[in-house]
Design a protein around this motif. Sequence first.
Motif, PDB file in Angstrom:
ATOM      1  N   LYS A   1      -3.811  59.692 117.718  1.00 32.73           N
ATOM      2  CA  LYS A   1      -4.871  58.716 117.969  1.00 32.73           C
ATOM      3  C   LYS A   1      -5.499  58.940 119.340  1.00 32.73           C
ATOM      4  N   SER A   2      -6.703  58.450 119.515  1.00 29.25           N
ATOM      5  CA  SER A   2      -7.348  58.512 120.816  1.00 29.25           C
ATOM      6  C   SER A   2      -6.489  57.808 121.854  1.00 29.25           C
ATOM      7  N   ASP A   3      -6.232  58.492 122.947  1.00 29.82           N
ATOM      8  CA  ASP A   3      -5.377  58.027 124.030  1.00 29.82           C
ATOM      9  C   ASP A   3      -3.899  57.974 123.620  1.00 29.82           C
ATOM     10  N   GLY A   4      -3.566  58.715 122.570  1.00 30.94           N
ATOM     11  CA  GLY A   4      -2.180  58.796 122.124  1.00 30.94           C
ATOM     12  C   GLY A   4      -1.431  59.914 122.828  1.00 30.94           C
ATOM     13  N   LEU A   5      -0.180  60.129 122.411  1.00 28.32           N
ATOM     14  CA  LEU A   5       0.691  61.090 123.068  1.00 28.32           C
ATOM     15  C   LEU A   5       1.159  62.176 122.101  1.00 28.32           C
ATOM     16  N   LEU A   6       1.159  63.405 122.583  1.00 24.49           N
ATOM     17  CA  LEU A   6       1.747  64.528 121.861  1.00 24.49           C
ATOM     18  C   LEU A   6       2.926  65.032 122.694  1.00 24.49           C
ATOM     19  N   PHE A   7       4.111  64.916 122.129  1.00 23.24           N
ATOM     20  CA  PHE A   7       5.337  65.336 122.811  1.00 23.24           C
ATOM     21  C   PHE A   7       5.747  66.689 122.255  1.00 23.24           C
ATOM     22  N   THR A   8       5.715  67.707 123.103  1.00 26.68           N
ATOM     23  CA  THR A   8       6.093  69.061 122.702  1.00 26.68           C
ATOM     24  C   THR A   8       7.373  69.452 123.426  1.00 26.68           C
ATOM     25  N   THR A   9       8.299  70.042 122.699  1.00 23.78           N
ATOM     26  CA  THR A   9       9.573  70.439 123.300  1.00 23.78           C
ATOM     27  C   THR A   9      10.094  71.703 122.638  1.00 23.78           C
ATOM     28  N   THR A  10      10.835  72.484 123.398  1.00 22.81           N
ATOM     29  CA  THR A  10      11.474  73.679 122.848  1.00 22.81           C
ATOM     30  C   THR A  10      12.795  73.930 123.554  1.00 22.81           C
ATOM     31  N   ASN A  11      13.750  74.476 122.809  1.00 27.63           N
ATOM     32  CA  ASN A  11      15.032  74.871 123.401  1.00 27.63           C
ATOM     33  C   ASN A  11      15.138  76.392 123.506  1.00 27.63           C
ATOM     34  N   SER A  12      13.992  77.055 123.461  1.00 28.05           N
ATOM     35  CA  SER A  12      13.982  78.513 123.615  1.00 28.05           C
ATOM     36  C   SER A  12      14.277  78.844 125.071  1.00 28.05           C
ATOM     37  N   ALA A  13      15.513  79.245 125.343  1.00 30.07           N
ATOM     38  CA  ALA A  13      15.974  79.409 126.725  1.00 30.07           C
ATOM     39  C   ALA A  13      15.232  80.511 127.473  1.00 30.07           C
TER      40      ALA A  13
ATOM     41  N   GLU B   1       0.937  64.898 130.989  1.00 33.24           N
ATOM     42  CA  GLU B   1       1.243  63.627 131.630  1.00 33.24           C
ATOM     43  C   GLU B   1       2.701  63.516 132.073  1.00 33.24           C
ATOM     44  N   ARG B   2       3.610  64.234 131.404  1.00 34.88           N
ATOM     45  CA  ARG B   2       5.025  64.055 131.717  1.00 34.88           C
ATOM     46  C   ARG B   2       5.776  65.368 131.546  1.00 34.88           C
ATOM     47  N   VAL B   3       6.582  65.700 132.530  1.00 35.08           N
ATOM     48  CA  VAL B   3       7.508  66.830 132.458  1.00 35.08           C
ATOM     49  C   VAL B   3       8.889  66.278 132.785  1.00 35.08           C
ATOM     50  N   THR B   4       9.857  66.518 131.891  1.00 30.95           N
ATOM     51  CA  THR B   4      11.173  65.900 132.052  1.00 30.95           C
ATOM     52  C   THR B   4      12.246  66.932 132.370  1.00 30.95           C
TER      53      THR B   4
ATOM     54  N   MET C   1      16.531  79.224 135.079  1.00 32.56           N
ATOM     55  CA  MET C   1      15.477  78.523 134.364  1.00 32.56           C
ATOM     56  C   MET C   1      16.042  77.446 133.433  1.00 32.56           C
ATOM     57  N   GLN C   2      15.438  76.283 133.454  1.00 32.12           N
ATOM     58  CA  GLN C   2      15.854  75.196 132.569  1.00 32.12           C
ATOM     59  C   GLN C   2      15.657  75.616 131.116  1.00 32.12           C
ATOM     60  N   PRO C   3      16.693  75.548 130.278  1.00 30.47           N
ATOM     61  CA  PRO C   3      16.560  76.052 128.904  1.00 30.47           C
ATOM     62  C   PRO C   3      15.652  75.217 128.012  1.00 30.47           C
ATOM     63  N   VAL C   4      15.675  73.897 128.156  1.00 29.31           N
ATOM     64  CA  VAL C   4      14.849  73.015 127.331  1.00 29.31           C
ATOM     65  C   VAL C   4      13.641  72.561 128.125  1.00 29.31           C
ATOM     66  N   LYS C   5      12.464  72.693 127.524  1.00 34.35           N
ATOM     67  CA  LYS C   5      11.227  72.256 128.169  1.00 34.35           C
ATOM     68  C   LYS C   5      10.654  71.076 127.417  1.00 34.35           C
ATOM     69  N   ASN C   6      10.390  69.988 128.120  1.00 39.87           N
ATOM     70  CA  ASN C   6       9.833  68.770 127.524  1.00 39.87           C
ATOM     71  C   ASN C   6       8.501  68.461 128.183  1.00 39.87           C
ATOM     72  N   LEU C   7       7.427  68.547 127.429  1.00 38.12           N
ATOM     73  CA  LEU C   7       6.085  68.287 127.942  1.00 38.12           C
ATOM     74  C   LEU C   7       5.400  67.230 127.091  1.00 38.12           C
ATOM     75  N   VAL C   8       4.854  66.211 127.732  1.00 33.87           N
ATOM     76  CA  VAL C   8       4.138  65.149 127.025  1.00 33.87           C
ATOM     77  C   VAL C   8       2.661  65.210 127.439  1.00 33.87           C
ATOM     78  N   TRP C   9       1.791  65.254 126.429  1.00 29.03           N
ATOM     79  CA  TRP C   9       0.346  65.388 126.653  1.00 29.03           C
ATOM     80  C   TRP C   9      -0.381  64.104 126.247  1.00 29.03           C
ATOM     81  N   ARG C  10      -1.298  63.660 127.081  1.00 28.75           N
ATOM     82  CA  ARG C  10      -2.158  62.530 126.747  1.00 28.75           C
ATOM     83  C   ARG C  10      -3.412  63.100 126.084  1.00 28.75           C
ATOM     84  N   VAL C  11      -3.666  62.658 124.857  1.00 26.43           N
ATOM     85  CA  VAL C  11      -4.771  63.207 124.063  1.00 26.43           C
ATOM     86  C   VAL C  11      -5.893  62.177 123.982  1.00 26.43           C
ATOM     87  N   PRO C  12      -7.072  62.466 124.539  1.00 20.69           N
ATOM     88  CA  PRO C  12      -8.172  61.488 124.554  1.00 20.69           C
ATOM     89  C   PRO C  12      -8.789  61.277 123.177  1.00 20.69           C
TER      90      PRO C  12
END
Length: 330
Positions: free
Chosen positions: A267-279, A305-308, A319-330
Amino acid sequence: PDDLANYAYRRDYASFVKGSFLGRQNGLASNGLTNAYREINGATDGFPGWIVDRYDKWLFVQHQEEEVGRGPLPSLHDGYTTGVYYLPTKADRSVMGTIEKVTPTLLEGQPAPDFVPVMENGITYHINLGESFSTGIFLDQRLQRAWLKECCNEDTRVLNCFAHTGAFSVVAATAGAKTVSLDLDKKWLDRVRPQMEANGVSEWEGHHDCIYGDCFDWLARLAKRGEQFDIVILDPPSTSVGGKKKKRWSVKNDMAELVALAAPLVKSDGLLFTTTNSASLPADKFAAMCKKGLMDAGKVDARLERVTPMPSDFLSVGMQPVKNLVWRVP
């Protein structure tokens, strides 16, 4: 130097003392709301290739066979362990569940029931210790599940892709959100509803749904229907088979395509949470692929918007094995 100091300090607090296994000595061991966490995390605790996870009264030990030497093998003599399971692992974990059919074995003590209820931040999840190299929950996503609950309320709709046993769906549901869990393996999806019910989530029809099928295909179908979600979660395996041509794909090569399929569902102004455990995948390359997928979908103004970071029991050397990225989608 900082990593080395951390390495040396943590090694001293994860060893045998008078025959007893101490494991994690931080607040997790005394947290009344969480009884599932990592006791030993390989090199950062001084034991390369050696991993010990706690699931309430049971320990789950993994050892990478290519590594030389053995870590602190847990025993029942710590006073709060009922059984210890052992799983030999491979550097390439993708072969374990398909080619080699590796399963855990009971090393010591009493066998666990088919499903062990564990708690994380007061939420109940069901895990299995004897059937697969996957217990049904990824403990390194504890911080993300806590974040997701804070983002959800009764007006939130969540699409959980590559849902596995639905841990993200469960925590979202406890906050009142409506969920759709999508996965290619029906045996995992069958565990979603019982976990929700264990947390007092009784309304199912019209509130929660499980879709058994290929995520690539279903993302396109949901978009064609005009479906929209406040939060879309992409948590794919490092490599799998999918898409119209049922080709072998990987996060390293095809994450942009997956993001482009998912972005129109946000949705507009919603969130897309992308993550991977590709070390072996650097965080900046993963972010660039996600950004390309958003651009390909016409979401040129989407912003990170967010890196955890990893939880305190999953610190890493390098290098951190798991990458967590949250995107704000307009």
